[in-house]
Design a protein around this motif. Structure first.
Motif, mmCIF file in Angstrom:
data_model
loop_
_atom_site.group_PDB
_atom_site.id
_atom_site.type_symbol
_atom_site.label_atom_id
_atom_site.label_comp_id
_atom_site.label_asym_id
_atom_site.label_seq_id
_atom_site.Cartn_x
_atom_site.Cartn_y
_atom_site.Cartn_z
ATOM 1 N N HIS A 199 0.800 -1.118 -0.065
ATOM 2 C CA HIS A 199 -0.157 0.052 -0.028
ATOM 3 C C HIS A 199 0.850 1.163 0.045
ATOM 4 C CE1 HIS A 199 0.945 -0.659 4.267
ATOM 5 N NE2 HIS A 199 0.600 0.414 4.572
ATOM 6 N N THR A 214 -1.809 2.506 -5.365
ATOM 7 C CA THR A 214 -0.418 2.517 -4.985
ATOM 8 C C THR A 214 0.568 2.884 -5.964
ATOM 9 O OG1 THR A 214 -1.209 0.555 -3.382
ATOM 10 C CG2 THR A 214 1.294 1.091 -3.607
ATOM 11 N N HIS A 248 -7.822 -0.933 5.369
ATOM 12 C CA HIS A 248 -6.398 -0.148 6.118
ATOM 13 C C HIS A 248 -6.923 1.370 6.001
ATOM 14 C CE1 HIS A 248 -3.037 0.740 7.848
ATOM 15 N NE2 HIS A 248 -2.155 0.923 7.021
ATOM 16 N N SER A 270 -5.222 -1.148 -0.254
ATOM 17 C CA SER A 270 -4.215 -1.833 0.633
ATOM 18 C C SER A 270 -4.464 -3.374 0.385
ATOM 19 C CB SER A 270 -4.239 -1.459 2.021
ATOM 20 O OG SER A 270 -3.190 -1.796 2.981
#
Lengths: 555, 555
Positions: free
Chosen positions: A76, A102, A144, A149
């Protein structure tokens, strides 16, 4: 026993919270094909790393084995997981995989360092997988405090390993994917060799709360406010930023994003489609023309960072906007241990300006992004791995987490940075100890944590610095007196005379008396001059400074 | 309106938590006869005050008016109230009054500085009073986290002022006197002009808990322990030390006191009769001969101080005693904001040695020594003063406390260090602004916080230090090349050449090219050499160091 083995080697993040970097490998000993999971940074502080810009994990071991590295996977986009990616890209030379959001963040970092666009490859979520030599890796969406994530499902000939990444068990995360127990049951069905698991909140005794719980509280607070409202949270907590913005919108306030990270994160989230329907924002320039009770500023700097928007507002102005008596400042965030001083400084500066500050001490305006103790137990229970290896924690977190797993009948071990763990057998065993450490990014230079550079800075900060200069002629006779330059020391001491003059007198006296043998020998002369300078300072000001000696020979 | 006035002037402790020093006075303007309440220190940190030994309030204003100072009163023996007493004793030249236990501690400080025994006079509690010019001062016993804490009842021709000191409303404080509402009602009956009041816990929403509540929890914990038990708390919290020791005794453990402050406090408490029936203690030497499950160590260092007993045990050994796997370490204390890093460091060091660490996060093993918000409201309600002036707090605490009082219909004002408040009228008003600040005790020297000495140290810590030396002959011609000495900087930068050599080359080149006018002018030459050194370092290592230039003329 097979001649091949499955290994796990944390190079960062195990025994600390920060700079995550975990190696996995499969193959014959010392010939394993490797992958790296995450490559993050940690942040310096004045206590231990003054002047340092960024702390990176020491990648020496992996760089020396770069030919065995198949790929890098980023779970992440938090800085402690992705922040170092561009700093080591050339030296590692492996493809980097991450999910879209990401990857978007990682690519921006790569670009800043002049690396190619395609340095980062976008991975699709599980059940898609990426082949990395003998390993196959899938990104399993997990909740998260940042979008997209993922836990990693790492399959090897020796069995399945799950690397949890950072996670919480959130059924309603506002932005991003929820935790889905059924999927976890499904992937665990065939047996899981090892769960390498986030340990951050192992000491938090109650089940974690969902991101969705803070919405109504934030909305109540903002709708009751009468002046300008300013709120800060981690910019990467896109869900929280959305919750805040929507609460502002419903209270009839226009949203202003302040701080580079805040704008970039929202941009990345919109570009990659993880964020839709974000309220329209107005620019700081437009905001200055609007009534203050129509404004909601979302700003960077939840940790009290001196240069962030929050700190600048607390000191005075930021981009033309000024706080006033009756405004409200909300920390929709937790202060990371060690950052208290900076956060408290800001709180008091706002107080001086008549701004009401609300923080998370009531528990109403923030929830953690990490699994608490009962959540860890729940995940252990679903996965039922043969082994639980705690990661992402200080030593005390890892130890507690290992106990928790062991108490529930799973194999466990406290594996800190540099401990290579063999996961092949029925229990984890230590295969090797690797030298690890930290690399400091200092200006444009990478320096080793043990190079002594930062140690010297700390010593100068504690003790001050005296520079002694002497000049000797061709016959090693002193040319004139010794001089001193002081920095970081008081000008006068006990005798009320100038400290520099006292030092120069004592040093010159010594110099005149010193034998030819001492005067000829640079090392000896330097040692003696240092000793005298320290002694003289001690009696004059009660402390022994750092001393540099410059001997100049006219020969 | 009378031509005389009653004033209050905080010189430390208002707008910060630490270095308390409050002046009261009565008389014609600028001729008031004065008293000082408390004279404490605050502790330095690496962030803002590296290398400093102790931070003292700036007493310049009061020293210049020492002839008007009648006496100094110390409310209790915490360092932030009594710690600076010996540092200013000679300059202030006034008698110091304190209750027996506080006086015992204060006298030890005086002795260390070579001041006479009778520098501190023992005061008896209210209804006894001490005449100090037009003021009369009585010590009213009040519960806090140290024995014999007192509020001060200050009577003046303009009315009664109560200075709360640090306090909590504890009916069962284990050691020391309880809070007695009836006494407070009695002293308030005739009307109280102003309550100058502790603000530390104004943000704590629930009523404070009694010291007696932690006893059973501590006893449960210690009696269940199987290895050695080590517990830390503020040494001055004699009640807690007693609770811990008795819990140990009941669990069949011998008590060992480790750390100088721990032994001194117990000694002072026994000497002055505030502590009776303390379990017998054994020496560290005896302890090493005993089974570890028969031991309870009570140690200093609850705030993670590097040199304290707790930190030394965490690193290895202290006075021959070593911790082992299975031992228990209890923080019966709260971490003061800003000290988290040090405390966490110790926790992890213990974790590495297999020691279980228990802290106050559960709320079971520690209670605060300060009044929470409802307790403040209760005291306001009993005293019903005309004015509440918040003290002992950061700005945010003072502001919140002032709001609390105003909401309940009392006059209030946020008075920070340096604000002289006239209490004579029906509401507090600002009479003057006094320049205040901090004095650093640095080795044996007192330096002003704004003298630049510490600023230079911080700069060297952040930027490193370059010393440039050049020698010029009688005709201002360079004698040889320029040299550099670096400290706290990397040896090589971008070009991979030695940083010192790159700097020396650039500086020498400049020196050779510089015109005669520049070479003749020390200031100009110094400025140019500094500029070039910084520029050259910037391109080589990406940061601009601090530069000292030494120009030596052979003339």
């Amino acid at each position: 026993m097979s001649s091949e083995r499955l290994i796990y080697l944390p190079l960062g993040g195990a025994g600390e919270i920060g700079m995550n970097a975990y190696v996995y490998g499969y193959g014959a000993p010392d010939k394993e094909r490797l992958i790296l999971v995450d490559l993050g940074v940690t942040f310096p502080d004045m206590d231990g790393t003054p002047g340092v810009d960024l702390i990176l994990p020491d990648m020496t071991w992996l760089k020396e084995r770069a030919d065995r590295l198949e790929a890098v996977f980023i779970t992440h986009a938090h800085e402690d997981h992705v922040g170092a990616i561009a700093h080591f890209y050339r030296e590692l030379g492996a493809p980097v995989y991450a999910r879209a959001f990401t990857a978007n963040i990682a690519r921006r970092k790569m670009e800043e360092h002049g690396h190619p666009e395609d340095a980062v490859l976008t991975a699709l979520p599980w059940p898609e997988t990426i082949e990395a030599g003998p390993l196959s890796v899938g990104f399993l969406p997990m909740s998260h405090s940042i979008p997209e994530s993922a836990a990693l499902i790492i399959d090897s000939p020796a069995g399945r390993v799950i690397h949890s990444g950072d996670f919480k068990l959130d059924p309603t995360p506002v932005v991003g994917e929820p935790f889905e127990p059924a999927v976890w049951q499904e992937i665990s069905k065939g047996g899981v060799k090892a769960l390498i698991c986030d340990s951050t909140n192992v000491f938090s005794p109650n089940p974690g709360r969902s991101e969705i719980e803070v919405g109504p509280e934030i909305e109540k607070l903002i709708s009751a406010a009468t002046g300008m409202v300013i709120a800060t949270t981690f910019a990467s907590n896109v869900a929280r930023v959305k919750t805040l913005a929507e609460a502002g919108q419903r209270a009839g306030r226009s949203v202003v994003l302040l701080g580079r990270a805040m704008r970039r994160m929202i941009e990345a989230a919109v570009e990659t489609g993880v964020l839709a329907g974000f309220p329209p924002v107005v620019s700081p320039e437009e905001a200055t023309e609007m009534p203050r009770d129509n404004l909601l500023l979302l700003v960077t700097g939840s940790q009290g960072e001196r240069r962030a928007a929050s700190a600048q507002l607390a000191r005075g102005k930021y981009r033309g906007i000024e706080v006033k008596e009756g405004d409200l400042f909300l920390f929709s965030s937790k202060t990371i241990p060690g950052n208290e001083r900076g956060v408290i400084r800001i709180m008091n500066q706002f107080s001086e300006k008549g701004v009401d500050v609300v923080d998370d001490s009531s528990g109403r305006y923030h929830v953690s992004g990490h699994a608490n103790r009962p959540d860890l137990e729940q995940l252990h229970g679903i996965v039922r791995p043969q082994m639980v290896i705690p990661m992402h924690g200080e030593h005390r977190h890892l130890r507690e987490h290992a106990k928790l797993a062991a108490d529930a009948g799973m194999q466990s071990i406290v594996a800190v940075n540099g401990m290579m763990i063999d996961l092949t057998g029925n229990a984890p065993s230590v295969a090797d100890y690797i030298e690890t450490g930290r690399t400091y990014l200092d200006g444009s230079v990478k320096i080793g944590a043990l190079d002594g550079v930062v140690r010297d800075r700390i010593r100068m900060a504690l003790n001050g610095h005296v520079v002694v200069t002497v000049i000797l002629d061709e016959d090693d006779e002193p040319l004139g007196e010794a001089w001193c330059e002081i920095k970081g020391l008081p000008e006068t001491g006990t005798s009320r005379a100038s400290l520099v003059e006292v030092l120069e007198e004592d040093l010159t006296q010594f110099l005149m008396r010193a034998g030819a043998k001492t005067r000829r020998d640079d090392d000896k002369l330097e040692g003696e001059l240092r000793r005298i300078a320290r002694q003289s300072a001690m009696s004059e000001i009660g402390k022994k400074p750092e001393v540099s000696v410059i001997i100049s020979r006219m020969a």
